[in-house]
Scaffold this active site. Structure first.
Site, PDB file in Angstrom:
ATOM      1  N   LYS A  63       0.811  -1.217   0.000  1.00 59.22           N
ATOM      2  CA  LYS A  63       0.000   0.000   0.000  1.00 59.22           C
ATOM      3  C   LYS A  63       0.848   1.271   0.000  1.00 59.22           C
ATOM      4  O   LYS A  63       0.374   2.338  -0.419  1.00 59.22           O
ATOM      5  CB  LYS A  63      -0.925   0.006   1.227  1.00 59.22           C
ATOM      6  CG  LYS A  63      -2.053  -1.012   1.184  1.00 59.22           C
ATOM      7  CD  LYS A  63      -3.175  -0.556   0.289  1.00 59.22           C
ATOM      8  CE  LYS A  63      -4.421  -1.419   0.464  1.00 59.22           C
ATOM      9  NZ  LYS A  63      -5.550  -0.941  -0.348  1.00 59.22           N
ATOM     10  N   SER A  88      -8.684   0.121   7.163  1.00 64.44           N
ATOM     11  CA  SER A  88      -8.573  -0.780   8.314  1.00 64.44           C
ATOM     12  C   SER A  88      -7.136  -0.977   8.752  1.00 64.44           C
ATOM     13  O   SER A  88      -6.879  -1.584   9.779  1.00 64.44           O
ATOM     14  CB  SER A  88      -9.190  -2.148   7.973  1.00 64.44           C
ATOM     15  OG  SER A  88      -8.468  -2.759   6.917  1.00 64.44           O
TER      16      SER A  88
END
Length: 324
Positions: A63, A88
């Protein structure tokens, strides 16, 4: 203060040129992660597996690539009031670190059931966290309030050209290191990694197969791909916390054009595959990136005699809450 409606970022489809530009931009910030192999894995899978180890990326997950490209692509004016997102865990960490590196504030909305290790990391990178209920609606409505109060720029976890372009850089590196691959497998949650990888893979080697993998208990991408229309996830109950989100609009449009198939695997298989990699390769991987490993172990994809790249998406595991 008046509530501000967050508009979804649904720009034009990123091109391979966008991904190459992202690769050039993030080189000085992101790690070029290693590619590992394992005889034990190959013997069990029946093919030659090449693991692109994004668990060794900054923040411990792929990410960072997309977040880094998005944050450093902002103009000085856009970046002035900081960035905001909902996540999350891994995207939250990635945005927080990229913002810290650029010297701007980060505001992150996290569900109250987010893994503790990821919450701790986000705080450690200096981001301000706002917790919400663990539903997509709660994430989005809470984010609206945060942006209203701060004026920060929203960086979507996957429905963002810059994020998808950043995620696609991992496949470029994998194919630079191993250009003779027959297939690439990735997990699919929001779809940023799978869509970005598919653009890179098909541009570099058009006959290479690109396969998405997903838990049976969070199979919206599978159902969307098979039906030809995007179907939101309903009450996902999977150990793979990074894959509980619904497939994004922009990734779905890319996946329908570029991806060759999406397959699903069981919860027990995910747990067993995750443990197998931990024990045989001495490598910590998250449940989410055990999903493509399960797909080859369970013969959901035919890899006999083939060379297969698997992107290991992250290694941020709560060691106080292991599934075994």
């Amino acid at each position: 203060m008046q509530k501000v409606k967050i508009m979804k970022n649904t720009p034009l489809t990123p091109t391979f040129d966008d991904i190459k530009k992202a690769h050039a931009l993030i080189k000085k910030y992101a790690n070029r992660t290693p590619v590992f192999t394992s005889r034990s894995v190959d013997e069990r899978a029946g093919g030659k597996i090449f693991f692109k180890c994004e668990n060794f990326q900054r923040v411990g997950a792929f990410k960072f690539r997309g977040a880094c490209n998005a944050v450093f692509s902002l103009s000085d004016e856009e970046a002035q009031k900081g960035v905001a997102t909902h996540s999350s865990g891994n995207h939250a960490q990635a945005v927080a670190l990229a913002a810290k590196m650029r010297g701007i504030p980060a505001f992150v909305v996290m569900p109250e059931n987010a893994p503790k290790i990821k919450v701790k990391a986000v705080k450690g990178y200096g981001a301000k966290i706002t917790f919400c209920e663990s539903t997509q609606q709660a994430r989005e409505s809470t984010l609206e309030e945060v942006v209203s109060q701060t004026g920060a720029t929203f960086i979507h976890p996957y429905d963002d050209t810059r994020v998808i372009a950043g995620q696609g850089t991992a496949a470029i590196e994998l194919l630079e290191d191993h250009p003779d691959l027959d297939m690439i497998l990735t997990p699919v949650g929001g779809g940023g990694l799978l869509s970005g990888s598919s653009i890179s893979a098909k541009a570099i080697k058009p006959d290479l197969s690109v396969i998405g993998t997903e838990p049976e208990m969070a199979d919206d991408a599978f159902r969307s791909y098979k039906s030809g229309k995007r179907i939101p996830v309903q009450n996902p109950d999977t150990i793979a916390d990074g894959l509980r989100t619904s497939l994004g609009e922009l990734p779905f449009s890319i996946i329908t054009q570029n991806v060759d198939d999406i397959v699903t695997v069981s919860e027990e298989s995910i747990k067993e595959s995750m443990r197998f990699i931990w024990e045989r390769m001495n490598m910590i991987i998250e449940a989410s990136c055990a999903v493509p490993v399960s797909a080859v172990f369970d013969e959901k994809v035919d890899i006999k005699g083939k060379k297969v790249g698997i992107i290991i998406t992250g290694g941020n595991v709560d060691l106080d809450n292991l599934p075994w």
